[in-house]
Design an enzyme around this catalytic site. Structure first.
Site, PDB file in Angstrom:
ATOM      1  N   SER A 155      -3.352  -6.984   8.442  1.00  0.00           N
ATOM      2  CA  SER A 155      -4.123  -7.418   6.849  1.00  0.00           C
ATOM      3  C   SER A 155      -3.028  -7.926   6.129  1.00  0.00           C
ATOM      4  O   SER A 155      -2.119  -8.964   6.549  1.00  0.00           O
ATOM      5  CB  SER A 155      -4.792  -6.103   6.120  1.00  0.00           C
ATOM      6  OG  SER A 155      -5.761  -6.425   5.154  1.00  0.00           O
TER       7      SER A 155
ATOM      8  N   HIS B 130     -12.336  -4.383  10.184  1.00  0.00           N
ATOM      9  CA  HIS B 130     -11.014  -4.487   9.704  1.00  0.00           C
ATOM     10  C   HIS B 130     -10.340  -3.142  10.000  1.00  0.00           C
ATOM     11  O   HIS B 130     -10.965  -2.223   9.799  1.00  0.00           O
ATOM     12  CB  HIS B 130     -10.925  -4.860   8.283  1.00  0.00           C
ATOM     13  CG  HIS B 130      -9.713  -5.419   7.702  1.00  0.00           C
ATOM     14  ND1 HIS B 130      -9.142  -6.352   8.354  1.00  0.00           N
ATOM     15  CD2 HIS B 130      -9.124  -4.890   6.783  1.00  0.00           C
ATOM     16  CE1 HIS B 130      -7.952  -6.641   7.631  1.00  0.00           C
ATOM     17  NE2 HIS B 130      -7.976  -5.751   6.581  1.00  0.00           N
TER      18      HIS B 130
ATOM     19  N   ASP C 234     -14.546  -8.381  11.928  1.00  0.00           N
ATOM     20  CA  ASP C 234     -13.571  -8.371  10.693  1.00  0.00           C
ATOM     21  C   ASP C 234     -13.683  -9.746  10.253  1.00  0.00           C
ATOM     22  O   ASP C 234     -13.576 -10.898  10.729  1.00  0.00           O
ATOM     23  CB  ASP C 234     -12.027  -8.263  11.406  1.00  0.00           C
ATOM     24  CG  ASP C 234     -11.071  -8.159  10.306  1.00  0.00           C
ATOM     25  OD1 ASP C 234     -11.258  -8.840   9.026  1.00  0.00           O
ATOM     26  OD2 ASP C 234      -9.862  -7.663  10.704  1.00  0.00           O
TER      27      ASP C 234
ATOM     28  N   TYR D 173       0.881  -1.191  -0.017  1.00  0.00           N
ATOM     29  CA  TYR D 173       0.140  -0.046  -0.108  1.00  0.00           C
ATOM     30  C   TYR D 173       0.894   1.417  -0.014  1.00  0.00           C
ATOM     31  O   TYR D 173       0.430   2.290   0.128  1.00  0.00           O
ATOM     32  CB  TYR D 173      -1.105   0.001   1.115  1.00  0.00           C
ATOM     33  CG  TYR D 173      -2.161  -1.023   1.141  1.00  0.00           C
ATOM     34  CD1 TYR D 173      -2.969  -0.830   0.119  1.00  0.00           C
ATOM     35  CD2 TYR D 173      -2.174  -2.023   2.198  1.00  0.00           C
ATOM     36  CE1 TYR D 173      -4.079  -1.744  -0.087  1.00  0.00           C
ATOM     37  CE2 TYR D 173      -3.167  -2.868   1.771  1.00  0.00           C
ATOM     38  CZ  TYR D 173      -4.281  -2.832   0.924  1.00  0.00           C
ATOM     39  OH  TYR D 173      -5.158  -3.694   0.554  1.00  0.00           O
TER      40      TYR D 173
END
Length: 571
Positions: free
Chosen positions: A115, A291, A256, A46
Site C-alpha cells: 500500500s 487490499h 484491490d 502507520y
C-alpha cells in the site's frame, strides 16, 4: 549457526537526519554477530512497532539480513509535518543512503512494504539512490492523485481519510504525542471510529468535523485539488518510470482497488525503465485478494481454498536472495506473470500482461427500455443493438446506490450484489446461462452512451459472475465523473439532456465463467461509500450541503451501442 540460535539485536528509534535537518527515526533489527549484511528497508506512516509484523523482522535477520523500519515524516517517532508523500522522494533517498553507510551494512539496500509502503518504494526508486538495488512494491498505486485519493475516473475515495486516521487509534502507538496537534488528531480519530457511518454521509466535504483544517491540513488540500492539477504531478509515478533503475517485484489482488495502478506500474517500468535490469526483470503476482498482505484465503464472502494464499515474506526474501545476496533462486528464469484464475481457482503463469492471446470482445447492453433491477428486461449480448429505447432511472444523492448491500460496509473483496440489484436505480444486463465456459483475463473497459438531467453526475459500472443459485459475484468495477469525461485536469460541465460517450477503465480480472453461469453488467450513478456521491450540482467538490436528483438515461442502439469490452481468452 542454526537460524533459531542466531542472536538478534534490536535498536529502537535510531535517528536519521534528512537533508533539510528533520530527524526521522527507525527501529533497526540486526545480527549481534559483527559483519556487513544486506539491508531490507520499510517506510511507513502507520507506526513502525507493528507495521512490519508480516516480514517477521527477527526471523528475517536470522536469514542474514538487517531489517530497518522507518517512521515517515511527521508520524509517531519522526519529526516534521505529516503531509503524505510530499517529501518522501527526498526522504526515501536519504534513508536508503543512511542504511547503506552504516557499519553493519554491506551497501546493498532493498525495500519492502504494501500500500503506502509500496508507493514510497516507487518514490525512492524515482530518486535513484546509488545503493538501492531492487524494490518489491505490493498493492500500490501509480499516482497518488488519480489512483488513491481520487479514482482514475475522478471520484473522491471516501475510505482514504479513514485509513490515514487508523494508525492514531491504537493506544499502544503513542510515540507521537509530543508533537503539536497530535492529541487533537487522536481525538479526531477516536470520534471518527465511533461515528463512521455518520461521517461517510456528512456534507459538505470541505467542512469535515473529524478533520478540521488545523488538525489535518492534508485532507483539505486534497479536497481543494479535486482536479488532476500540478499539485499532484510530483506524486504521479506513471510520469516518471523512465527514472526507475531498479527491478521490481509487484504483488496485488484482483479485488484491490489498486490493481489498476499496480499493473500500470508493472507494464510501465517494463516499457520505460531506466536500465536493462529494470525493463527485463520485473515480476508480477496477482491473486484472489482484497487490499492487504495476502495471508488469508477468504476474500469478501468467498473462500478460494488453501492454494489461494501466498507466503509474501518467502516471496520477498527469494527476490532479495537473488538481488542482494547473489543467490541463484531460479526466480528470473520463471515467466514474468503469475496469476490466479477465479472460477477455476488455479494459478497460471503467463509470459506477459495482458495475455497476448486475449480477444477483446464487445458485450452490448440490450433491453426493451426496462432494465431496472435484476427482474427487468436487460440483456447482455455479443450481437450489437438495432433500434432500442434507452433505459432510465432516477439517481438521488440523498439515497446513493451502495457499494455493497450493507451500505456502510467497506467493499472489501468479492461480495454478493443481489440485494443492490433490487434497486430501481440499478440497470442490470445479463447473458443467458452460458452453454460453454468463457474465460475473461485482462483489462476491462466500459463504453457508455449516456445523458443526464444534471450539469454533473457519475456513471458506475460493475462486471459480475452470476451463479446458477443466484449468487452474484462482483468481479470488476469502475466509475467516471462526468465533468472529467474529456480531461481529468480540465472539468467541463454537462449540457443537461445531451447524449455523450463515456469511457470507463474498470478493474482488471481473470475469471472463468462456468457453463450455466451468466455474465452480468450493472450500471448506476453511485458506488457509496467506496466513492463520494455526486451531488449533481456541478459545484466544486466539497461545497454542497445537499444534492439534487436527476433522471439518467443509458442509450443502446445502432448509433450509440453501449457495451463493455471483455478480454476473452480462447480455450
Amino acid at each position: 549457526m542454526p537460524p533459531d540460535e542466531f542472536p538478534v539485536l534490536v535498536e529502537k528509534n535510531v535517528p536519521t537526519r534528512t537533508r533539510d535537518g528533520v530527524i526521522l527515526r527507525s527501529d533497526v533489527y540486526r545480527p549481534v554477530i559483527e559483519g556487513r549484511y544486506p539491508v531490507l528497508l520499510g517506510r511507513t506512516h502507520y507506526g513502525k512497532q507493528a507495521w512490519g509484523d508480516w516480514i517477521a523482522p527477527h526471523d528475517t535477520v536470522r536469514q542474514r539480513y538487517v531489517v530497518v523500519i522507518n517512521d515517515m515524516r511527521g508520524q509517531f517517532a519522526s519529526e516534521g509535518e505529516f503531509d503524505p508523500f510530499v517529501t518522501d522522494t527526498d526522504d526515501s533517498y536519504d534513508v536508503v543512503e543512511w542504511c547503506a553507510a552504516q557499519p553493519w551494512s554491506d551497501g546493498k539496500v532493498g525495500m519492502f512494504g504494501s500500500s503506502s509502503g509500496g508507493f514510497v518504494q516507487l518514490l525512492a526508486a524515482m530518486s535513484q539512490p546509488p545503493h538501492l538495488v531492487a524494490i518489491a512494491p505490493m498493492q500500490s498505486w501509480s499516482s497518488f492523485g488519480r489512483g488513491n485519493v481520487y479514482d482514475p475516473g475522478g471520484g473522491y475515495t471516501m475510505l482514504q481519510w479513514w485509513a490515514l486516521l487508523q494508525a492514531n487509534i491504537d493506544p499502544e502507538h503513542r510515540l507521537g504525542e509530543g508533537r503539536a496537534g497530535y492529541p487533537a488528531l487522536r481525538v479526531a480519530a477516536a470520534r471518527a471510529e465511533h461515528e463512521i457511518s455518520r461521517w461517510y454521509r456528512h456534507l459538505p466535504l470541505a467542512d469535515f468535523p473529524p478533520l478540521p483544517r488545523e488538525v489535518a491540513p492534508w485532507y483539505h488540500r486534497w479536497v481543494d485539488h479535486a482536479d488532476d492539477d500540478d499539485y499532484w504531478a510530483a506524486l504521479d509515478a506513471s510520469a516518471h518510470y523512465q527514472r526507475i533503475r531498479t527491478p521490481a517485484l509487484h504483488l496485488v489482488g484482483w479485488f484491490d482497488r489498486f490493481s489498476v495502478g499496480t499493473l500500470r506500474n508493472y507494464t510501465g517500468i517494463l516499457e520505460r525503465g531506466a536500465t536493462p535490469a529494470a525493463r527485463a526483470h520485473a515480476k508480477l503476482v496477482i491473486g484472489p485478494w482484497p487490499h492487504g498482505v495476502p495471508v488469508r484465503t477468504t476474500s469478501g464472502d468467498r473462500h478460494f481454498g488453501p492454494a489461494a494464499s501466498v507466503d509474501a515474506r518467502a516471496l520477498v526474501l527469494r527476490w532479495y536472495d537473488h538481488w542482494l545476496k547473489g543467490i541463484d533462486t531460479g526466480m528470473l528464469d520463471e515467466p514474468g506473470v503469475r496469476l490466479y484464475v477465479l472460477g477455476e481457482d488455479v494459478w497460471r503463469d503467463e509470459p506477459q500482461w495482458p495475455p497476448a492471446r486475449a480477444r477483446y470482445t464487445p458485450y452490448y447492453l440490450r433491453s426493451g427500455g426496462r432494465a431496472n433491477t435484476r427482474a427487468g428486461d436487460g440483456r447482455l449480448s455479443t450481437e450489437p443493438p438495432g433500434r432500442e429505447p434507452a433505459d432510465s432511472y432516477l439517481y438521488d444523492p440523498a439515497d446513493p446506490t451502495p457499494s455493497v448491500a450493507d451500505r456502510m460496509a467497506r467493499p472489501d473483496g468479492p461480495t454478493d450484489q443481489g440485494g443492490i440489484e433490487d434497486r430501481e436505480d440499478v440497470l442490470v444486463f445479463s447473458t443467458p446461462p452460458l452453454e460453454r465456459d468463457v474465460e475473461v483475463t485482462g483489462p476491462v473497459v466500459a463504453r457508455l452512451w449516456a445523458s443526464s438531467g444534471a450539469p454533473d453526475t457519475d456513471w458506475a459500472v460493475k462486471l459480475c459472475d452470476v451463479y446458477p443459485d443466484g449468487y452474484v459475484l462482483r468481479l470488476s468495477d469502475g466509475m467516471i465523473r462526468a465533468r472529467y469525461r474529456q480531461s481529468q485536469s480540465r472539468p467541463v460541465a454537462l449540457e443537461p439532456g445531451r447524449v455523450e460517450e463515456y469511457v470507463i477503465e474498470m478493474l482488471p480480472t481473470s475469471n472463468l465463467f462456468r457453463r450455466g453461469h451468466r455474465i452480468r453488467v450493472e450500471v448506476a450513478s453511485a458506488s457509496f461509500p467506496a466513492f463520494d456521491r455526486n451531488t449533481n450540482t456541478g459545484n466544486p467538490l466539497g461545497a454542497d450541503h445537499a444534492g439534487v436528483p436527476a433522471v439518467q438515461l443509458i442509450h443502446h442502439n445502432a448509433e450509440r451501442p453501449s457495451h463493455v469490452v471483455l478480454p476473452v481468452v480462447p480455450r
